[in-house]
Design a protein around this motif. Structure first.
Motif, PDB file in Angstrom:
ATOM      1  N   ASN A 136       0.853  -1.178   0.000  1.00  0.00           N
ATOM      2  CA  ASN A 136       0.000   0.000   0.000  1.00  0.00           C
ATOM      3  C   ASN A 136       0.891   1.231   0.000  1.00  0.00           C
ATOM      4  OD1 ASN A 136      -2.529  -1.157  -0.052  1.00  0.00           O
ATOM      5  ND2 ASN A 136      -2.885  -0.994   2.154  1.00  0.00           N
ATOM      6  N   VAL A 137       0.628   2.153  -0.905  1.00  0.00           N
ATOM      7  CA  VAL A 137       1.371   3.409  -0.962  1.00  0.00           C
ATOM      8  C   VAL A 137       0.402   4.533  -0.620  1.00  0.00           C
ATOM      9  CG1 VAL A 137       2.860   4.898  -2.337  1.00  0.00           C
ATOM     10  CG2 VAL A 137       2.820   2.438  -2.779  1.00  0.00           C
ATOM     11  N   TYR A 138       0.792   5.395   0.312  1.00  0.00           N
ATOM     12  CA  TYR A 138      -0.109   6.425   0.830  1.00  0.00           C
ATOM     13  C   TYR A 138       0.213   7.797   0.252  1.00  0.00           C
ATOM     14  CZ  TYR A 138      -1.571   2.887   4.144  1.00  0.00           C
ATOM     15  OH  TYR A 138      -2.071   1.728   4.701  1.00  0.00           O
ATOM     16  N   CYS A 139      -0.845   8.512  -0.111  1.00  0.00           N
ATOM     17  CA  CYS A 139      -0.698   9.871  -0.630  1.00  0.00           C
ATOM     18  C   CYS A 139      -0.400  10.836   0.516  1.00  0.00           C
ATOM     19  CB  CYS A 139      -1.978  10.304  -1.341  1.00  0.00           C
ATOM     20  SG  CYS A 139      -2.404   9.300  -2.781  1.00  0.00           S
ATOM     21  N   LYS A 140       0.219  11.943   0.162  1.00  0.00           N
ATOM     22  CA  LYS A 140       0.459  12.993   1.150  1.00  0.00           C
ATOM     23  C   LYS A 140      -0.762  13.909   1.283  1.00  0.00           C
ATOM     24  CE  LYS A 140       5.452  13.075   0.279  1.00  0.00           C
ATOM     25  NZ  LYS A 140       5.860  12.584   1.607  1.00  0.00           N
ATOM     26  N   ALA A 141      -1.525  14.050   0.203  1.00  0.00           N
ATOM     27  CA  ALA A 141      -2.708  14.919   0.218  1.00  0.00           C
ATOM     28  C   ALA A 141      -3.758  14.371   1.186  1.00  0.00           C
ATOM     29  CB  ALA A 141      -3.295  15.035  -1.185  1.00  0.00           C
ATOM     30  N   GLU A 142      -4.216  15.185   2.114  1.00  0.00           N
ATOM     31  CA  GLU A 142      -5.173  14.744   3.124  1.00  0.00           C
ATOM     32  C   GLU A 142      -6.522  14.365   2.513  1.00  0.00           C
ATOM     33  OE1 GLU A 142      -5.474  17.692   6.150  1.00  0.00           O
ATOM     34  OE2 GLU A 142      -3.395  17.450   6.833  1.00  0.00           O
ATOM     35  N   SER A 143      -6.818  14.876   1.339  1.00  0.00           N
ATOM     36  CA  SER A 143      -8.094  14.567   0.685  1.00  0.00           C
ATOM     37  C   SER A 143      -8.117  13.152   0.108  1.00  0.00           C
ATOM     38  CB  SER A 143      -8.378  15.575  -0.430  1.00  0.00           C
ATOM     39  OG  SER A 143      -7.348  15.534  -1.409  1.00  0.00           O
ATOM     40  N   ARG A 144      -6.937  12.537  -0.005  1.00  0.00           N
ATOM     41  CA  ARG A 144      -6.853  11.175  -0.542  1.00  0.00           C
ATOM     42  C   ARG A 144      -6.421  10.242   0.576  1.00  0.00           C
ATOM     43  NH1 ARG A 144      -5.465  14.443  -4.991  1.00  0.00           N
ATOM     44  NH2 ARG A 144      -3.242  14.625  -4.514  1.00  0.00           N
ATOM     45  N   ILE A 145      -7.414   9.744   1.301  1.00  0.00           N
ATOM     46  CA  ILE A 145      -7.154   8.951   2.504  1.00  0.00           C
ATOM     47  C   ILE A 145      -6.763   7.519   2.176  1.00  0.00           C
ATOM     48  CG2 ILE A 145      -8.145   8.084   4.650  1.00  0.00           C
ATOM     49  CD1 ILE A 145     -10.011  10.503   4.649  1.00  0.00           C
ATOM     50  N   THR A 182      -2.090   8.330  -8.119  1.00  0.00           N
ATOM     51  CA  THR A 182      -0.910   7.913  -8.869  1.00  0.00           C
ATOM     52  C   THR A 182      -0.251   9.098  -9.573  1.00  0.00           C
ATOM     53  OG1 THR A 182      -2.510   7.145 -10.538  1.00  0.00           O
ATOM     54  CG2 THR A 182      -1.425   5.472  -9.181  1.00  0.00           C
ATOM     55  N   LYS A 183      -1.049  10.114  -9.903  1.00  0.00           N
ATOM     56  CA  LYS A 183      -0.437  11.335 -10.469  1.00  0.00           C
ATOM     57  C   LYS A 183       0.453  12.000  -9.422  1.00  0.00           C
ATOM     58  CE  LYS A 183       0.317  14.782 -13.299  1.00  0.00           C
ATOM     59  NZ  LYS A 183       1.275  15.502 -12.464  1.00  0.00           N
ATOM     60  N   GLU A 184       0.008  12.005  -8.168  1.00  0.00           N
ATOM     61  CA  GLU A 184       0.823  12.556  -7.085  1.00  0.00           C
ATOM     62  C   GLU A 184       2.133  11.785  -6.960  1.00  0.00           C
ATOM     63  OE1 GLU A 184       0.778  12.398  -2.262  1.00  0.00           O
ATOM     64  OE2 GLU A 184      -1.070  13.147  -3.194  1.00  0.00           O
ATOM     65  N   PHE A 185       2.070  10.466  -7.054  1.00  0.00           N
ATOM     66  CA  PHE A 185       3.286   9.655  -6.951  1.00  0.00           C
ATOM     67  C   PHE A 185       4.266  10.002  -8.081  1.00  0.00           C
ATOM     68  CE2 PHE A 185       0.454   6.084  -5.059  1.00  0.00           C
ATOM     69  CZ  PHE A 185       0.397   6.757  -3.854  1.00  0.00           C
ATOM     70  N   SER A 186       3.738  10.234  -9.274  1.00  0.00           N
ATOM     71  CA  SER A 186       4.611  10.490 -10.425  1.00  0.00           C
ATOM     72  C   SER A 186       5.394  11.793 -10.279  1.00  0.00           C
ATOM     73  CB  SER A 186       3.788  10.520 -11.719  1.00  0.00           C
ATOM     74  OG  SER A 186       2.986  11.686 -11.788  1.00  0.00           O
ATOM     75  N   SER A 214      13.646  11.595  -6.298  1.00  0.00           N
ATOM     76  CA  SER A 214      14.588  10.884  -5.431  1.00  0.00           C
ATOM     77  C   SER A 214      14.899  11.755  -4.220  1.00  0.00           C
ATOM     78  CB  SER A 214      15.872  10.560  -6.197  1.00  0.00           C
ATOM     79  OG  SER A 214      16.463  11.737  -6.707  1.00  0.00           O
ATOM     80  N   GLY A 215      14.947  11.100  -3.066  1.00  0.00           N
ATOM     81  CA  GLY A 215      15.177  11.817  -1.819  1.00  0.00           C
ATOM     82  C   GLY A 215      13.900  12.112  -1.064  1.00  0.00           C
ATOM     83  N   ASP A 216      12.754  12.145  -1.761  1.00  0.00           N
ATOM     84  CA  ASP A 216      11.477  12.322  -1.074  1.00  0.00           C
ATOM     85  C   ASP A 216      11.160  11.074  -0.256  1.00  0.00           C
ATOM     86  OD1 ASP A 216      11.113  14.803  -2.184  1.00  0.00           O
ATOM     87  OD2 ASP A 216       9.836  14.103  -3.829  1.00  0.00           O
ATOM     88  N   ARG A 217      10.271  11.239   0.703  1.00  0.00           N
ATOM     89  CA  ARG A 217       9.892  10.108   1.550  1.00  0.00           C
ATOM     90  C   ARG A 217       8.382   9.901   1.468  1.00  0.00           C
ATOM     91  NH1 ARG A 217      14.534   9.000   4.262  1.00  0.00           N
ATOM     92  NH2 ARG A 217      13.553   7.382   5.519  1.00  0.00           N
ATOM     93  N   ILE A 218       7.982   8.641   1.496  1.00  0.00           N
ATOM     94  CA  ILE A 218       6.570   8.297   1.434  1.00  0.00           C
ATOM     95  C   ILE A 218       6.266   7.242   2.490  1.00  0.00           C
ATOM     96  CG2 ILE A 218       6.214   8.849  -1.004  1.00  0.00           C
ATOM     97  CD1 ILE A 218       6.578   5.852  -1.583  1.00  0.00           C
ATOM     98  N   GLU A 219       4.976   7.082   2.797  1.00  0.00           N
ATOM     99  CA  GLU A 219       4.548   6.038   3.719  1.00  0.00           C
ATOM    100  C   GLU A 219       4.013   4.862   2.921  1.00  0.00           C
ATOM    101  OE1 GLU A 219       1.726   7.999   6.343  1.00  0.00           O
ATOM    102  OE2 GLU A 219       3.254   7.969   7.923  1.00  0.00           O
ATOM    103  N   VAL A 220       4.412   3.672   3.349  1.00  0.00           N
ATOM    104  CA  VAL A 220       3.989   2.441   2.684  1.00  0.00           C
ATOM    105  C   VAL A 220       3.614   1.408   3.747  1.00  0.00           C
ATOM    106  CG1 VAL A 220       5.402   2.822   0.630  1.00  0.00           C
ATOM    107  CG2 VAL A 220       6.377   1.605   2.579  1.00  0.00           C
ATOM    108  N   LEU A 221       2.958   0.356   3.306  1.00  0.00           N
ATOM    109  CA  LEU A 221       2.589  -0.753   4.193  1.00  0.00           C
ATOM    110  C   LEU A 221       2.759  -2.051   3.423  1.00  0.00           C
ATOM    111  CD1 LEU A 221       1.299  -1.755   6.893  1.00  0.00           C
ATOM    112  CD2 LEU A 221      -0.922  -1.545   5.747  1.00  0.00           C
ATOM    113  N   GLY A 222       3.420  -3.011   4.028  1.00  0.00           N
ATOM    114  CA  GLY A 222       3.590  -4.284   3.329  1.00  0.00           C
ATOM    115  C   GLY A 222       4.710  -5.119   3.912  1.00  0.00           C
ATOM    116  N   PRO A 223       5.000  -6.234   3.256  1.00  0.00           N
ATOM    117  CA  PRO A 223       4.334  -6.734   2.057  1.00  0.00           C
ATOM    118  C   PRO A 223       2.954  -7.299   2.380  1.00  0.00           C
ATOM    119  CG  PRO A 223       5.953  -8.318   2.818  1.00  0.00           C
ATOM    120  CD  PRO A 223       6.104  -7.117   3.676  1.00  0.00           C
TER     121      PRO A 223
END
Length: 258
Positions: free
Chosen positions: A45-54, A82-86, A90-99
Motif C-alpha cells: 500500500n502506498v499512501y498519498c500525502k494529500a489529506e483529501s486522498r485517505i 498515482t499522479k501525485e506519486f509520479s 529521489s530523496g522524497d519520503r513516502i509512507e507504505v505498508l507491506g508486504p
C-alpha cells in the motif's frame, strides 16, 4: 509473509522515480523490512500525502533487492493518487505498508509459462527471476511495451500488442496459441478476460496455473470487503467469496469463477 504481521505504516525513501512508458512509472524505494520479507506476487500500500486522498493505492511489487533493502514498483497514472506519486523525486519520503497479500507458489518444473498483460506484467518479473528451469514469457500490451529487456535477462520473451506497434499484432493469448506454448506450469497476471483465457488454456493443456487477480481495493488488508471474488466451494451455491487483497491476489486458476 502474511500482512497480519505488518499493520503499521513504514516510511520509505525514494531512490528513483522515472517514466518508462507513456504514463507508466518505475519507482525504487529503500525499505529494508519490506525488501527482506517480500515474495513475488505480493503488493504494498502506498499512501498519498494529500489529506483529501485517505485511501492507500495498492501497487504490486516488481523487484526486490534484499541486500540493499530496495523495493521496485511499477505503476500507471490512473487518477490523482498515482499522479501525485509520479511527481515525487529521489530523496522524497513516502509512507507504505507491506508486504501484503499472498504471492506465487514457486513449483519445481522443467518449463514454466509466464503470461502478463499491461500493468499485470511487473509483478511477474521477480517471479521469473526466481523460477527454476526453462521459462517462456508472453507479454501483452495495448500499444508499445515496457520491462521487456528486464524479462529477457531471465527468460525467452514474446510480445503482442493490440495495434501491432511492438511484436505480434493481437492479444497475448492468440500469440501463445500461434507459437504453441507448452509448459508444465502457468503463472499469470493481468486483466480478467486474459486471465479467463489463460485458465481455459491451462485446462486444455491439462497443466496447473496460478493467476493473480486485479481488483479495485479500498484498504488492502481485508477489512473493507471491497475486492471479493468467487472461488469454487462444495456448498449449495457452489462457491464462496474470498478477498483478493488478503486471500489472494494469487489463486489456483481451477478454483476461480469468472
Amino acid at each position: 509473509m502474511c500482512q497480519d504481521n505488518f499493520r503499521d505504516k513504514q516510511e520509505a525513501e525514494i531512490i528513483s522515480n522515472v517514466e518508462i512508458a507513456d504514463n507508466v512509472y518505475r519507482m525504487v524505494i529503500r525499505q529494508e523490512e519490506i525488501a527482506v520479507n517480500a515474495k513475488a506476487g505480493q503488493f504494498i500500500n502506498v499512501y498519498c500525502k494529500a489529506e483529501s486522498r485517505i485511501l492507500p493505492r495498492p501497487i504490486s511489487i516488481c523487484e526486490v533487492d534484499r541486500d540493499k533493502g530496495l523495493v521496485t514498483i511499477v505503476y500507471m497514472i490512473v487518477g490523482m493518487g498515482t499522479k501525485e506519486f509520479s511527481d515525487l523525486d529521489s530523496g522524497d519520503r513516502i509512507e507504505v505498508l507491506g508486504p501484503l497479500g499472498n504471492g506465487f507458489k514457486i513449483k519445481e518444473c522443467d518449463e514454466s509459462i509466464i503470461v502478463g498483460g499491461g500493468v499485470g506484467a511487473p509483478p511477474l518479473l521477480e517471479l521469473v527471476k526466481n523460477l527454476p528451469g526453462k521459462k517462456k514469457v508472453f507479454l501483452g500490451f495495448r500499444s508499445g511495451s515496457f520491462l521487456t529487456k528486464e524479462f529477457e535477462k531471465y527468460a525467452e520473451v514474446h510480445v503482442a500488442t493490440d495495434d501491432g506497434s511492438v511484436g505480434e499484432k493481437g492479444n497475448v493469448v492468440e500469440l501463445m496459441e500461434k507459437i504453441g506454448a507448452k509448459g508444465s506450469m502457468i503463472y499469470s497476471c493481468g486483466p480478467k478476460p486474459m486471465l479467463a483465457a489463460v485458465k481455459d488454456m491451462a485446462e486444455r493443456l491439462e497443466v496447473d496455473a496460478q493467476i493473480s487477480l486485479e481488483e479495485r481495493m479500498g484498504c488492502g488488508i481485508g477489512a473493507c470487503v471491497g475486492c471479493i471474488c468467487k472461488i469454487k466451494a462444495d456448498n449449495e451455491l457452489g462457491y464462496v467469496h474470498k478477498k483478493v487483497c488478503k486471500d489472494g491476489p494469487v489463486f489456483d486458476a481451477k478454483e476461480v469463477i469468472f
